[in-house]
Design a protein around this motif. Structure first.
Motif, PDB file in Angstrom:
ATOM      1  N   GLY A 142       0.793  -1.226   0.000  1.00  0.00           N
ATOM      2  CA  GLY A 142       0.000   0.000   0.000  1.00  0.00           C
ATOM      3  C   GLY A 142       0.822   1.270   0.000  1.00  0.00           C
ATOM      4  N   ALA A 143       0.125   2.392   0.115  1.00  0.00           N
ATOM      5  CA  ALA A 143       0.759   3.710   0.091  1.00  0.00           C
ATOM      6  C   ALA A 143       0.090   4.619   1.111  1.00  0.00           C
ATOM      7  N   LEU A 144       0.903   5.324   1.900  1.00  0.00           N
ATOM      8  CA  LEU A 144       0.409   6.255   2.907  1.00  0.00           C
ATOM      9  C   LEU A 144       1.272   7.511   2.893  1.00  0.00           C
ATOM     10  N   MET A 145       0.682   8.627   3.290  1.00  0.00           N
ATOM     11  CA  MET A 145       1.470   9.848   3.394  1.00  0.00           C
ATOM     12  C   MET A 145       1.883  10.142   4.841  1.00  0.00           C
ATOM     13  N   TYR A 146       1.317   9.376   5.816  1.00  0.00           N
ATOM     14  CA  TYR A 146       1.683   9.552   7.227  1.00  0.00           C
ATOM     15  C   TYR A 146       1.401   8.233   7.933  1.00  0.00           C
ATOM     16  N   TYR A 147       2.322   7.839   8.850  1.00  0.00           N
ATOM     17  CA  TYR A 147       2.222   6.534   9.493  1.00  0.00           C
ATOM     18  C   TYR A 147       2.762   6.642  10.908  1.00  0.00           C
ATOM     19  N   SER A 148       2.026   6.069  11.875  1.00  0.00           N
ATOM     20  CA  SER A 148       2.423   6.174  13.278  1.00  0.00           C
ATOM     21  C   SER A 148       2.051   4.896  14.011  1.00  0.00           C
ATOM     22  N   CYS A 149       2.912   4.460  14.934  1.00  0.00           N
ATOM     23  CA  CYS A 149       2.741   3.168  15.595  1.00  0.00           C
ATOM     24  C   CYS A 149       2.670   3.297  17.110  1.00  0.00           C
ATOM     25  N   ASN A 158      -3.725   8.092   3.880  1.00  0.00           N
ATOM     26  CA  ASN A 158      -3.187   8.175   2.526  1.00  0.00           C
ATOM     27  C   ASN A 158      -3.488   9.537   1.902  1.00  0.00           C
ATOM     28  N   SER A 159      -3.105   9.689   0.645  1.00  0.00           N
ATOM     29  CA  SER A 159      -3.262  10.989  -0.026  1.00  0.00           C
ATOM     30  C   SER A 159      -4.716  11.351  -0.249  1.00  0.00           C
ATOM     31  N   ASN A 160      -5.616  10.377  -0.121  1.00  0.00           N
ATOM     32  CA  ASN A 160      -7.049  10.641  -0.215  1.00  0.00           C
ATOM     33  C   ASN A 160      -7.665  10.928   1.150  1.00  0.00           C
ATOM     34  N   GLN A 161      -6.793  10.993   2.178  1.00  0.00           N
ATOM     35  CA  GLN A 161      -7.181  11.253   3.567  1.00  0.00           C
ATOM     36  C   GLN A 161      -7.936  10.084   4.197  1.00  0.00           C
ATOM     37  N   ASP A 162      -7.879   8.919   3.562  1.00  0.00           N
ATOM     38  CA  ASP A 162      -8.472   7.722   4.139  1.00  0.00           C
ATOM     39  C   ASP A 162      -7.592   7.221   5.285  1.00  0.00           C
ATOM     40  N   ARG A 178      -0.095  -7.425   7.601  1.00  0.00           N
ATOM     41  CA  ARG A 178       0.060  -7.027   6.191  1.00  0.00           C
ATOM     42  C   ARG A 178      -1.283  -6.817   5.503  1.00  0.00           C
ATOM     43  N   ASN A 179      -2.329  -6.757   6.279  1.00  0.00           N
ATOM     44  CA  ASN A 179      -3.666  -6.467   5.752  1.00  0.00           C
ATOM     45  C   ASN A 179      -4.196  -5.204   6.410  1.00  0.00           C
ATOM     46  N   TRP A 180      -4.513  -4.203   5.611  1.00  0.00           N
ATOM     47  CA  TRP A 180      -4.983  -2.931   6.139  1.00  0.00           C
ATOM     48  C   TRP A 180      -6.476  -2.992   6.456  1.00  0.00           C
ATOM     49  N   GLN A 181      -6.854  -2.478   7.620  1.00  0.00           N
ATOM     50  CA  GLN A 181      -8.273  -2.316   7.953  1.00  0.00           C
ATOM     51  C   GLN A 181      -8.633  -0.846   7.775  1.00  0.00           C
ATOM     52  N   LYS A 182      -9.578  -0.580   6.901  1.00  0.00           N
ATOM     53  CA  LYS A 182      -9.994   0.804   6.686  1.00  0.00           C
ATOM     54  C   LYS A 182     -10.894   1.251   7.821  1.00  0.00           C
ATOM     55  N   ILE A 183     -10.615   2.456   8.333  1.00  0.00           N
ATOM     56  CA  ILE A 183     -11.381   3.042   9.433  1.00  0.00           C
ATOM     57  C   ILE A 183     -12.186   4.218   8.894  1.00  0.00           C
ATOM     58  N   GLU A 184     -13.416   4.362   9.364  1.00  0.00           N
ATOM     59  CA  GLU A 184     -14.267   5.444   8.874  1.00  0.00           C
ATOM     60  C   GLU A 184     -13.678   6.810   9.239  1.00  0.00           C
ATOM     61  N   GLY A 185     -13.927   7.795   8.404  1.00  0.00           N
ATOM     62  CA  GLY A 185     -13.454   9.151   8.664  1.00  0.00           C
ATOM     63  C   GLY A 185     -12.416   9.599   7.650  1.00  0.00           C
ATOM     64  N   LYS A 186     -12.012  10.859   7.780  1.00  0.00           N
ATOM     65  CA  LYS A 186     -10.993  11.467   6.913  1.00  0.00           C
ATOM     66  C   LYS A 186     -10.039  12.280   7.785  1.00  0.00           C
ATOM     67  N   LEU A 187      -8.723  12.068   7.602  1.00  0.00           N
ATOM     68  CA  LEU A 187      -7.705  12.809   8.329  1.00  0.00           C
ATOM     69  C   LEU A 187      -6.518  13.083   7.419  1.00  0.00           C
ATOM     70  N   VAL A 198      -4.990   7.300  20.095  1.00  0.00           N
ATOM     71  CA  VAL A 198      -4.871   7.752  18.709  1.00  0.00           C
ATOM     72  C   VAL A 198      -5.550   9.103  18.546  1.00  0.00           C
ATOM     73  N   TYR A 199      -4.828  10.055  17.967  1.00  0.00           N
ATOM     74  CA  TYR A 199      -5.347  11.397  17.709  1.00  0.00           C
ATOM     75  C   TYR A 199      -5.000  11.790  16.277  1.00  0.00           C
ATOM     76  N   GLY A 200      -5.831  12.643  15.692  1.00  0.00           N
ATOM     77  CA  GLY A 200      -5.555  13.083  14.334  1.00  0.00           C
ATOM     78  C   GLY A 200      -6.152  14.440  14.026  1.00  0.00           C
ATOM     79  N   VAL A 201      -5.794  14.961  12.862  1.00  0.00           N
ATOM     80  CA  VAL A 201      -6.272  16.270  12.397  1.00  0.00           C
ATOM     81  C   VAL A 201      -6.825  16.098  10.988  1.00  0.00           C
ATOM     82  N   ASN A 202      -7.965  16.739  10.727  1.00  0.00           N
ATOM     83  CA  ASN A 202      -8.524  16.661   9.376  1.00  0.00           C
ATOM     84  C   ASN A 202      -8.127  17.874   8.548  1.00  0.00           C
ATOM     85  N   ALA A 203      -8.573  17.899   7.289  1.00  0.00           N
ATOM     86  CA  ALA A 203      -8.180  18.972   6.373  1.00  0.00           C
ATOM     87  C   ALA A 203      -8.691  20.332   6.815  1.00  0.00           C
TER      88      ALA A 203
END
Length: 256
Positions: A142-149, A158-162, A178-187, A198-203
């Motif tokens: 896959g592809a992500l623009m930000y990743y935190s553990c 990702n670049s679509n804010q998914d 190695r299997n991504w679980q998609k979580i609802e929302g956009k960040l 877990v904390y995040g910021v949206n557009a």
């Protein structure tokens, strides 16, 4: 769908809103990271600072992104070179990343300029101490623009804010299931605390917290909006404090 139904759907997806109590901390930063009781950040000139009490201390070198956690202090500079702080000095690590995260259980992870996702297992992370030490990065799918553990998994956007979650991550198997679980929302960015929060910021500059995260349910149950004055662009949590960088590079120390 009528307006009332849409409002109810949004409330269901985003959860409730909680007001934060915040104080402005002197200084100006574009990015901040906190963990294991330490605070690090970088400003618009890529200068690196750490907070000692109420005083910011400048570190040598320049970075565009810095991270602190169980894996130590790591960072990436404007050329995407990776560094680890060893004995007060920045030691270059083989590889290229635009964002690196030290919050894993003695492993590091991050993304490069092509949004490829990588992690470095515990042995190489802890053992890295000198220039040209081995750094066998593992590439995740896959592809992500930000990743935190954190202790219950790794989160990314990702670049679509998914928003995505990687479960089954361990110090010796940092790639997880190695299997991504998609979580609802956009960040646009997301950070995992040392305690697994877990904390995040949206557009739009709004801050959210993921609720209901446990070892048995690492995905949690929903998002809560955290009301912070003004627009935010970066957050990081540790020891009961949510550190927020505003769109104006102000530093806020917030508690619920």
């Amino acid at each position: 769908m009528d307006v009332r139904s849409l409002i109810l759907l949004v409330q269901c997806l985003l959860g409730t809103s909680v007001a934060m109590t915040c104080r402005e901390v002197p200084g100006s930063l574009k990015q901040i990271d906190v963990g294991v009781g330490q605070v690090f950040g970088v400003n618009d000139n890529n200068l690196i600072y750490t907070l000692n009490g109420e005083t910011w201390t400048k570190l040598p070198g320049t970075l565009k992104h810095v991270s602190v956690g169980p894996s130590g202090v790591w960072g990436a500079n404007r050329n995407n070179y990776i560094y680890k702080l060893v004995g007060g000095y920045w030691v270059r690590v083989p590889g290229l990343l635009k964002q690196v995260d030290a919050g894993g259980d003695q492993f590091v992870a991050g993304v490069n300029m092509n949004d490829n996702v990588y992690c470095l297992g515990r042995d190489a992370t802890v053992g890295f101490s000198r220039e040209n030490s081995p750094a066998p990065w593992d590439r995740l799918p896959g592809a992500l623009m930000y990743y935190s553990c954190g202790p219950n998994g790794c989160w990314g956007v990702n670049s679509n804010q998914d928003i995505y979650l990687m479960k089954g991550v361990t110090p010796t198997a940092c790639m997880g299931s190695r299997n991504w679980q998609k979580i609802e929302g956009k960040l646009v960015m997301i950070e995992v605390g040392t305690d697994g929060s877990v904390y995040g910021v949206n557009a739009g500059g709004d801050v959210y917290r993921r609720d209901g995260i446990t070892t048995s349910n690492p995905a949690g149950t929903g998002w809560t909006h955290l009301s912070v004055s003004g627009k935010s662009k970066h957050v990081s949590y540790d020891l009961g404090h949510l550190w927020v960088i505003t769109s104006e590079n102000k530093i806020m120390d917030c508690t619920v």
